[in-house]
Design a protein around this motif. Structure first.
Motif, PDB file in Angstrom:
ATOM      1  N   PRO A 165     -43.003 -75.751 -81.866  1.00 44.51           N
ATOM      2  CA  PRO A 165     -41.753 -74.984 -81.874  1.00 44.51           C
ATOM      3  C   PRO A 165     -40.587 -75.694 -81.179  1.00 44.51           C
ATOM      4  O   PRO A 165     -39.423 -75.460 -81.529  1.00 44.51           O
ATOM      5  CB  PRO A 165     -42.142 -73.694 -81.144  1.00 44.51           C
ATOM      6  N   ASP A 166     -40.890 -76.567 -80.212  1.00 42.23           N
ATOM      7  CA  ASP A 166     -39.808 -77.267 -79.514  1.00 42.23           C
ATOM      8  C   ASP A 166     -39.350 -78.528 -80.258  1.00 42.23           C
ATOM      9  O   ASP A 166     -38.487 -79.271 -79.789  1.00 42.23           O
ATOM     10  CB  ASP A 166     -40.228 -77.625 -78.083  1.00 42.23           C
ATOM     11  N   GLY A 167     -39.959 -78.785 -81.435  1.00 47.19           N
ATOM     12  CA  GLY A 167     -39.565 -79.926 -82.239  1.00 47.19           C
ATOM     13  C   GLY A 167     -40.374 -81.184 -82.013  1.00 47.19           C
ATOM     14  O   GLY A 167     -40.219 -82.169 -82.744  1.00 47.19           O
ATOM     15  N   SER A 168     -41.251 -81.179 -81.028  1.00 52.00           N
ATOM     16  CA  SER A 168     -42.067 -82.359 -80.744  1.00 52.00           C
ATOM     17  C   SER A 168     -43.234 -82.452 -81.713  1.00 52.00           C
ATOM     18  O   SER A 168     -43.715 -81.448 -82.244  1.00 52.00           O
ATOM     19  CB  SER A 168     -42.601 -82.299 -79.306  1.00 52.00           C
ATOM     20  N   ALA A 169     -43.688 -83.678 -81.951  1.00 50.08           N
ATOM     21  CA  ALA A 169     -44.826 -83.897 -82.858  1.00 50.08           C
ATOM     22  C   ALA A 169     -46.101 -83.355 -82.215  1.00 50.08           C
ATOM     23  O   ALA A 169     -46.306 -83.474 -81.004  1.00 50.08           O
ATOM     24  CB  ALA A 169     -44.973 -85.382 -83.156  1.00 50.08           C
ATOM     25  N   THR A 170     -46.944 -82.749 -83.025  1.00 46.32           N
ATOM     26  CA  THR A 170     -48.192 -82.209 -82.516  1.00 46.32           C
ATOM     27  C   THR A 170     -49.231 -82.206 -83.638  1.00 46.32           C
ATOM     28  O   THR A 170     -48.893 -82.343 -84.813  1.00 46.32           O
ATOM     29  CB  THR A 170     -48.012 -80.778 -81.975  1.00 46.32           C
ATOM     30  N   ILE A 171     -50.483 -82.056 -83.259  1.00 48.06           N
ATOM     31  CA  ILE A 171     -51.569 -81.912 -84.225  1.00 48.06           C
ATOM     32  C   ILE A 171     -52.256 -80.586 -83.933  1.00 48.06           C
ATOM     33  O   ILE A 171     -52.716 -80.354 -82.815  1.00 48.06           O
ATOM     34  CB  ILE A 171     -52.590 -83.067 -84.140  1.00 48.06           C
ATOM     35  N   VAL A 172     -52.293 -79.730 -84.909  1.00 46.91           N
ATOM     36  CA  VAL A 172     -52.919 -78.417 -84.753  1.00 46.91           C
ATOM     37  C   VAL A 172     -54.378 -78.516 -85.188  1.00 46.91           C
ATOM     38  O   VAL A 172     -54.676 -78.685 -86.371  1.00 46.91           O
ATOM     39  CB  VAL A 172     -52.190 -77.356 -85.597  1.00 46.91           C
ATOM     40  N   TRP A 173     -55.279 -78.413 -84.219  1.00 56.20           N
ATOM     41  CA  TRP A 173     -56.708 -78.563 -84.488  1.00 56.20           C
ATOM     42  C   TRP A 173     -57.371 -77.206 -84.703  1.00 56.20           C
ATOM     43  O   TRP A 173     -56.987 -76.209 -84.091  1.00 56.20           O
ATOM     44  CB  TRP A 173     -57.411 -79.269 -83.320  1.00 56.20           C
ATOM     45  N   THR A 174     -58.387 -77.184 -85.547  1.00 60.94           N
ATOM     46  CA  THR A 174     -59.227 -76.004 -85.660  1.00 60.94           C
ATOM     47  C   THR A 174     -60.128 -75.958 -84.436  1.00 60.94           C
ATOM     48  O   THR A 174     -60.471 -76.995 -83.863  1.00 60.94           O
ATOM     49  CB  THR A 174     -60.106 -76.046 -86.920  1.00 60.94           C
ATOM     50  N   ASP A 175     -60.514 -74.769 -84.024  1.00 60.13           N
ATOM     51  CA  ASP A 175     -61.463 -74.645 -82.932  1.00 60.13           C
ATOM     52  C   ASP A 175     -62.853 -75.068 -83.410  1.00 60.13           C
ATOM     53  O   ASP A 175     -63.171 -74.933 -84.598  1.00 60.13           O
ATOM     54  CB  ASP A 175     -61.533 -73.200 -82.434  1.00 60.13           C
TER      55      ASP A 175
END
Length: 272
Positions: free
Chosen positions: A230-240
């Motif tokens: 949400p803050d615009g930074s790159a991220t990777i959304v992992w599954t649990d």
């Protein structure tokens, strides 16, 4: 309000069928039945008796059919589990014959059992319904519920994102994406996408896998989606761990060749 009533205000037939047709599996640790295995077999860690597993599953099916909340589910099931000796902390023999102090039934465990099974079954029914409408509504939008007590940054990062129904993103990130996850998916038409100014994202080239070690030393794979926080930074959304699959895509039927004649006849009689 119950998860089911909140979502549909009625008992979802496909979701109930999904829960009903699950087989049974005994497991000592939750890591012994992960990902698609949970969609194929009903299991509760450290429940090693069929009568206890059956009672828990029956209580879940009843709650789903009647749309009852967790409070009623707990009130009706807790005395039964106490009566059967599956409650509190006790010394049990593990699979290697060693004594171990384990947590059996508790209010917290019942909450996890209720939420996980209800949500997985609900989203299976939701998936089937949306698949029947893909010609008119081929875009699916991810929603993170604003009522979540403890918002998960990874799930919040997916809130509002739109993908085509056949995008690889949904193979691993169709909710639930973890214990206690109440995220939802809503179908959209092309007209809605244009009117709302929504951007259609893609998982092509943005999905990555990694292997992680679980507490008991076993290895499992989780999948991540490369996006922006949400803050615009790159991220990777992992599954649990254990949620690296789409419950809607699992189509399981029992191997009838493994059942004796009486059970097979009863199965056919009930028209499963």
């Amino acid at each position: 309000m119950s998860i089911l009533l909140d979502a549909f205000n009625l008992a979802p037939t496909d979701a109930i069928a999904f829960l009903k047709k699950k087989g049974f599996r005994f497991t000592w640790n939750y890591t012994q039945a992960m990902n698609e295995a949970h969609a194929k077999a009903f299991t509760v860690a450290k429940v090693m008796r069929m009568d206890i597993l059956q009672d828990i599953k029956d209580a879940l099916e009843k709650s789903m059919q009647e749309g009852t909340p967790f409070a009623k589910f707990k009130k009706e099931l807790k005395p039964r589990l106490r009566e059967m000796g599956w409650w509190g902390k006790k010394i049990m023999m593990d699979e290697e014959g060693k004594g171990e102090v384990v947590q059996l039934g508790s209010v917290r465990r019942l909450r996890t059992i209720y939420d996980t099974n209800m949500q997985s079954s609900l989203m299976k029914g939701r998936y089937d319904g949306m698949m029947q409408a893909v010609e008119m509504r081929p875009y699916w939008q991810y929603f993170h519920p604003p009522i979540a007590k403890v918002p998960r940054p990874d799930h919040v990062a997916l809130d509002g994102k739109v993908f085509r129904y056949d995008d690889p993103f949904w193979t691993t990130h169709y909710p639930p994406n973890g214990y206690g996850c109440h995220c939802r998916v809503r179908s959209r038409s092309k007209r809605e996408i244009d009117r709302m100014g929504l951007i259609v994202s893609s998982g092509e080239g943005n999905m990555v896998d990694k292997e992680i070690e679980l507490p008991d030393g076993l290895l499992t794979t989780v999948t991540g989606y490369k996006t922006k926080a949400p803050d615009g930074s790159a991220t990777i959304v992992w599954t649990d761990p254990g949620f690296n699959y789409n419950p809607g895509k699992v189509d399981w039927k029992p191997d009838l060749g493994k059942y004796d004649k009486d059970i097979l006849n009863q199965y056919k009689k009930e028209g499963k």
